[in-house]
Design an enzyme around this catalytic site. Structure first.
Site, PDB file in Angstrom:
ATOM      1  N   TYR A  27       0.840  -1.198   0.000  1.00  0.00           N
ATOM      2  CA  TYR A  27       0.000   0.000   0.000  1.00  0.00           C
ATOM      3  C   TYR A  27       0.879   1.254   0.000  1.00  0.00           C
ATOM      4  CZ  TYR A  27      -3.294   3.540   1.709  1.00  0.00           C
ATOM      5  OH  TYR A  27      -4.055   4.673   1.861  1.00  0.00           O
ATOM      6  N   GLU A  49     -11.417   6.323   5.431  1.00  0.00           N
ATOM      7  CA  GLU A  49     -10.856   7.138   6.522  1.00  0.00           C
ATOM      8  C   GLU A  49     -11.890   7.317   7.632  1.00  0.00           C
ATOM      9  OE1 GLU A  49      -7.814   7.828   6.894  1.00  0.00           O
ATOM     10  OE2 GLU A  49      -6.962   7.704   4.883  1.00  0.00           O
ATOM     11  N   TRP A  57      -5.095   1.563  10.680  1.00  0.00           N
ATOM     12  CA  TRP A  57      -5.280   1.524   9.233  1.00  0.00           C
ATOM     13  C   TRP A  57      -5.144   0.092   8.713  1.00  0.00           C
ATOM     14  CZ3 TRP A  57      -7.770   3.662   5.666  1.00  0.00           C
ATOM     15  CH2 TRP A  57      -7.459   3.449   4.322  1.00  0.00           C
TER      16      TRP A  57
END
Length: 197
Positions: A27, A49, A57
């Site tokens: 990522y 988000e 995350w």
């Protein structure tokens, strides 16, 4: 050598968080901080988000494909039409983060995204808050968690019906879609977006 950067087996420097798993490394190396300018792309990042708020995350990223499946590939036109039955199905879906407020916020944000088309669209609107300059952090501690622009963006989106769009979440969005470059100085990804020289 900056202790917040880790040199990988490939000889490239990354922050510690991006060196903890293949998923996070991929990522970081290919997506985070690269420009996203499509409506569905920005809506997806905004939604993820929102779900990430208060969580790591890594959890969100590991569930990303399930989120895409559950939220019609983040097509705002489809998500805006979700019914109470769809909401219940989402609450019963163990593959995503089952948070009532965040699920309702995502549906409301899809509706607000469609309304934004009258103002030129969500992506252009969000990008209009791009700052004049980007931070140049040398350590993780130097990376800001919000900015003047992220506060203004949060306020502007709330005014237009968006939910879960606080200044910290909006700064994270700005980082994710390349509006600011918070790659550490010394990282192989610093200045890779083509936006900041």
């Amino acid at each position: 050598m900056n202790e917040d950067l880790v040199i990988g087996d490939d000889g490239l420097a990354r922050p510690q968080w991006a060196a903890t798993s293949d998923m996070l490394r991929a990522y970081y190396d290919t997506e985070w901080g690269m420009p996203v300018r499509t409506e569905s792309g920005v809506f997806e990042r905004l939604s993820l988000e929102c779900f990430q708020s208060g969580l790591s995350w890594a959890i969100i990223l590991s569930k990303r494909e399930a989120f895409r499946e559950a939220f019609a590939n983040f097509d705002p036109e489809k998500v805006a039409l979700f019914t109470e039955n769809d909401f219940e199905s989402l609450m019963d879906n163990p593959a995503i983060v089952r948070n009532k407020l965040k699920i309702r916020a995502t549906i409301a944000n899809a509706e607000a995204t469609l309304m934004m088309r009258e103002e030129g669209g969500l992506a252009d609107f969000i990008w209009s808050f791009k700052p004049e300059e980007t931070p140049a952090p040398r350590t993780l501690a130097e990376i800001p968690t919000q900015s003047v622009e992220s506060k203004e963006l949060a306020k502007a989106l709330k005014k237009r019906g968006f939910k879960f769009v606080g200044p910290t979440t909006m700064f994270a969005l700005m980082e994710a879609i390349g509006m600011v470059d918070t790659h550490l100085v010394g990282s192989h990804r610093r200045n890779s977006s083509g936006i900041w020289a």
